[in-house]
Design a protein around this motif. Structure first.
Motif, PDB file in Angstrom:
ATOM      1  N   PHE A 223       0.804  -1.212   0.000  1.00 29.00           N
ATOM      2  CA  PHE A 223       0.000   0.000   0.000  1.00 29.00           C
ATOM      3  C   PHE A 223       0.846   1.275   0.000  1.00 29.00           C
ATOM      4  O   PHE A 223       0.297   2.368  -0.094  1.00 29.00           O
ATOM      5  CB  PHE A 223      -0.909   0.037   1.245  1.00 29.00           C
ATOM      6  N   GLY A 224       2.153   1.162   0.143  1.00 30.04           N
ATOM      7  CA  GLY A 224       2.995   2.331   0.347  1.00 30.04           C
ATOM      8  C   GLY A 224       3.384   3.036  -0.928  1.00 30.04           C
ATOM      9  O   GLY A 224       2.682   3.018  -1.936  1.00 30.04           O
ATOM     10  N   GLY A 225       4.559   3.666  -0.887  1.00 27.75           N
ATOM     11  CA  GLY A 225       5.054   4.408  -2.036  1.00 27.75           C
ATOM     12  C   GLY A 225       5.452   5.820  -1.654  1.00 27.75           C
ATOM     13  O   GLY A 225       5.111   6.318  -0.576  1.00 27.75           O
ATOM     14  N   LYS A 226       6.195   6.452  -2.557  1.00 34.44           N
ATOM     15  CA  LYS A 226       6.687   7.800  -2.323  1.00 34.44           C
ATOM     16  C   LYS A 226       6.478   8.646  -3.572  1.00 34.44           C
ATOM     17  O   LYS A 226       6.763   8.199  -4.687  1.00 34.44           O
ATOM     18  CB  LYS A 226       8.178   7.761  -1.959  1.00 34.44           C
ATOM     19  N   VAL A 227       5.964   9.866  -3.375  1.00 35.52           N
ATOM     20  CA  VAL A 227       5.794  10.804  -4.482  1.00 35.52           C
ATOM     21  C   VAL A 227       6.132  12.211  -4.017  1.00 35.52           C
ATOM     22  O   VAL A 227       5.967  12.549  -2.842  1.00 35.52           O
ATOM     23  CB  VAL A 227       4.358  10.802  -5.051  1.00 35.52           C
ATOM     24  N   ILE A 228       6.624  13.021  -4.934  1.00 41.23           N
ATOM     25  CA  ILE A 228       6.706  14.475  -4.774  1.00 41.23           C
ATOM     26  C   ILE A 228       6.081  15.045  -6.038  1.00 41.23           C
ATOM     27  O   ILE A 228       6.645  14.937  -7.128  1.00 41.23           O
ATOM     28  CB  ILE A 228       8.145  14.976  -4.600  1.00 41.23           C
ATOM     29  N   VAL A 229       4.896  15.613  -5.881  1.00 39.66           N
ATOM     30  CA  VAL A 229       4.095  16.050  -7.021  1.00 39.66           C
ATOM     31  C   VAL A 229       3.819  17.541  -6.899  1.00 39.66           C
ATOM     32  O   VAL A 229       3.440  18.026  -5.827  1.00 39.66           O
ATOM     33  CB  VAL A 229       2.761  15.280  -7.080  1.00 39.66           C
ATOM     34  N   ALA A 230       3.993  18.273  -7.992  1.00 40.73           N
ATOM     35  CA  ALA A 230       3.626  19.682  -8.063  1.00 40.73           C
ATOM     36  C   ALA A 230       2.805  19.899  -9.324  1.00 40.73           C
ATOM     37  O   ALA A 230       3.092  19.308 -10.368  1.00 40.73           O
ATOM     38  CB  ALA A 230       4.862  20.571  -8.077  1.00 40.73           C
TER      39      ALA A 230
ATOM     40  N   VAL B 278       8.361  10.001  -8.621  1.00 36.32           N
ATOM     41  CA  VAL B 278       7.390   8.918  -8.465  1.00 36.32           C
ATOM     42  C   VAL B 278       8.139   7.643  -8.111  1.00 36.32           C
ATOM     43  O   VAL B 278       8.939   7.136  -8.901  1.00 36.32           O
ATOM     44  CB  VAL B 278       6.572   8.695  -9.751  1.00 36.32           C
ATOM     45  N   GLY B 279       7.914   7.135  -6.909  1.00 37.00           N
ATOM     46  CA  GLY B 279       8.580   5.916  -6.473  1.00 37.00           C
ATOM     47  C   GLY B 279       8.178   4.713  -7.311  1.00 37.00           C
ATOM     48  O   GLY B 279       7.101   4.673  -7.929  1.00 37.00           O
TER      49      GLY B 279
ATOM     50  N   GLY C 288      11.526   1.163 -13.569  1.00 39.82           N
ATOM     51  CA  GLY C 288      12.154   2.195 -14.383  1.00 39.82           C
ATOM     52  C   GLY C 288      12.407   3.465 -13.614  1.00 39.82           C
ATOM     53  O   GLY C 288      12.789   3.433 -12.445  1.00 39.82           O
ATOM     54  N   SER C 289      12.154   4.605 -14.235  1.00 44.66           N
ATOM     55  CA  SER C 289      12.559   5.894 -13.702  1.00 44.66           C
ATOM     56  C   SER C 289      11.693   6.338 -12.529  1.00 44.66           C
ATOM     57  O   SER C 289      10.495   6.054 -12.470  1.00 44.66           O
ATOM     58  CB  SER C 289      12.488   6.949 -14.808  1.00 44.66           C
ATOM     59  N   THR C 290      12.321   7.058 -11.602  1.00 40.39           N
ATOM     60  CA  THR C 290      11.572   7.762 -10.559  1.00 40.39           C
ATOM     61  C   THR C 290      11.441   9.244 -10.893  1.00 40.39           C
ATOM     62  O   THR C 290      10.689   9.956 -10.234  1.00 40.39           O
ATOM     63  CB  THR C 290      12.269   7.628  -9.189  1.00 40.39           C
TER      64      THR C 290
END
Length: 473
Positions: A217-224, A440-441, A414-416
């Motif tokens: 259920f996890g994951g990491k994002v930095i979104v703008a 995007v993790g 692939g890419s983050t």
């Protein structure tokens, strides 16, 4: 850790240190968001020049305004001064701080890595997505689509170690997931702008990497992005039966704002709702929170070039102390919240704001929000009534909280590092003019199921401790 702010360094304990030996990047070009704030000479004692020393360098190498304390010591005068506004919680205490600085840092020497000085010049750039919108529009020949937002509306909230929960068919599940989250939204609650304008800048950083359920259920994002909160030219109103409707008013900025999605949008109180909860009879207490709280809902997606979903988040942002509410009887639609302390409703249902007719009033504001500034209520003479931007008013936009729902990620490998257009569309791994940098993790949690919404920030009030904060804020 240190945050570069022009010719100065702000240390983690909030002290201001002039350090001529520290690289400043002060010669970098300004973004359009720089220099937008000017002091209110009646209340603000800090200069614009001092205010504009608080900046960071964004990924595009431009200077952006950023978080600063509501009061500080100006090195030019060696005196404490106040800015009269705040930007929420100091991001340097967030567990997302290092990730944010690395993500938004500018590779000034173009060596392919983020050096320490480059990281230290970075932070949370206010206006980064709107700056990329300007570049994107110029590159694509799009007119009347730039979005310029005022400075005081940028607000940061964060919390570390948020415990998430999960409920399925009404049954609480055994669940182990912990998240760190930081969110920045431009949310103005002092003018008519939000009645029509649905496009507002958002930065959301979430890291759900701890707990037995993090792998699923996890994951990491930095979104703008420039996110939509409903449709342009309208806002949402809450009806007395619990339903919602929309009300059209004003012209959006920009006029070419995109349509919203399925999100509820900007739920803004109207005079009817405010009066019903705030203007009460003798023996009752006004419910300002129920009457005045406005909540903005968004559903922000990063979509690939083929239209498939990469990320979806659906934060909401609530303000319990706006300095305005919608009033159709006003030409601008704006009535000032502080004036509720001085008006009332007669037995015949007439709205009265004349102190000479106060004896006719049977319903008025009754509670601590008004008792200090208006102990005589509607009897207060007009000359003794305080203005909406007076620091003594508690209706200053300070009391806020954020609610997090889904963080859906479909990035199986692939890419983050990704770049989207300013609206979160056409996301790809290669940069382009007007592209907004996204993290995007690598995880695919899109089929894992929903987690419960969780709120944070409601117990924090940045307007305490003599900060002299006032509307517009």
């Amino acid at each position: 850790m240190f945050l570069l702010t022009g010719s100065a360094v702000i240390s983690c304990d909030g002290e201001y240190d002039d350090d001529p030996d520290t690289p400043t990047d002060g010669t970098r070009p300004n973004s359009a968001a720089m220099g937008r704030w000017t002091p209110n000479t009646d209340y603000d004692t800090c200069s614009q020049a001092f205010h504009d020393t608080y900046f960071v360098i964004g990924p595009d190498g431009k200077k952006y305004p950023t978080w600063h304390p509501p009061t500080a010591t100006d090195p030019a005068t060696s005196r404490a001064c106040s800015f009269g506004h705040e930007h929420g919680r100091d991001p340097r205490g967030s567990a997302m701080w290092d990730s944010l600085r690395n993500h938004y840092a500018f590779d000034a020497n173009n060596n392919g890595t983020i050096d320490t000085s480059e990281r230290d010049a970075s932070g949370v750039p206010f206006g980064y997505a709107s700056e990329q919108l300007r570049a994107y529009n110029a590159s694509n020949g799009i007119a009347n689509a730039n979005r310029d937002e005022d400075h005081v509306g940028y607000k940061i909230a964060w919390e570390n170690g948020i415990t998430r929960s999960r409920t399925v068919n009404g049954q609480v599940q055994t669940f182990d997931l912990s998240c760190d989250a930081l969110s920045m939204l431009h949310q103005e609650t002092h003018s008519a702008d939000a009645y029509a304008s649905n496009l507002h800048e958002v930065v959301t950083a979430i890291d759900c990497s701890r707990g037995a359920d993090a792998a699923r259920f996890g994951g990491k994002v930095i979104v703008a992005a420039m996110a939509t909160f409903g449709n342009p030219g309208e806002f949402t109103i809450a009806l007395s039966n619990g339903d919602f409707s929309t009300l059209r008013f004003g012209v959006p900025q920009p006029t070419a704002s995109p349509a919203g999605g399925a999100e509820r949008g900007r739920v803004i109180p109207t005079a009817d709702t405010v009066y019903a909860n705030v203007l009460v009879r003798v023996g009752q207490t006004s419910d300002f929170a129920a009457g005045l709280t406005e909540t903005w809902y968004s559903g922000l997606a990063l979509l690939r070039t083929d239209g498939s979903e990469l990320v979806f988040i659906d934060p909401s942002y609530s303000v319990a102390s706006p300095s305005r509410y919608f009033d159709v009887a006003q030409f601008t639609g704006v009535s000032r919240t502080i004036d509720l302390c001085y008006i009332g409703i007669s037995a015949s249902g007439a709205l009265i704001d004349d102190p000479l007719r106060a004896f006719e009033i049977v319903r008025q504001a009754r509670g601590p929000e008004c008792s200090t500034v208006a102990p005589n209520g509607p009897l207060t003479s007009r000359i003794n009534r305080i203005a909406y931007d007076d620091p003594r008013s508690v209706f200053n936009g300070c009391r806020r909280h954020v609610s997090l729902g889904a963080t859906r990620i479909t990035n199986g490998g692939g890419s983050t590092l990704w770049y989207s257009d300013p609206y979160g569309r056409a996301t790809r791994t290669a940069s382009f003019t007007g592209g907004v940098k996204q993290f995007v993790g690598v995880i695919n949690n899109s089929t894992a199921g929903a987690v419960d919404r969780v709120a944070f920030g409601a117990d924090l009030d940045p307007c305490l401790s003599g900060s002299n904060i006032h509307a517009p804020n």
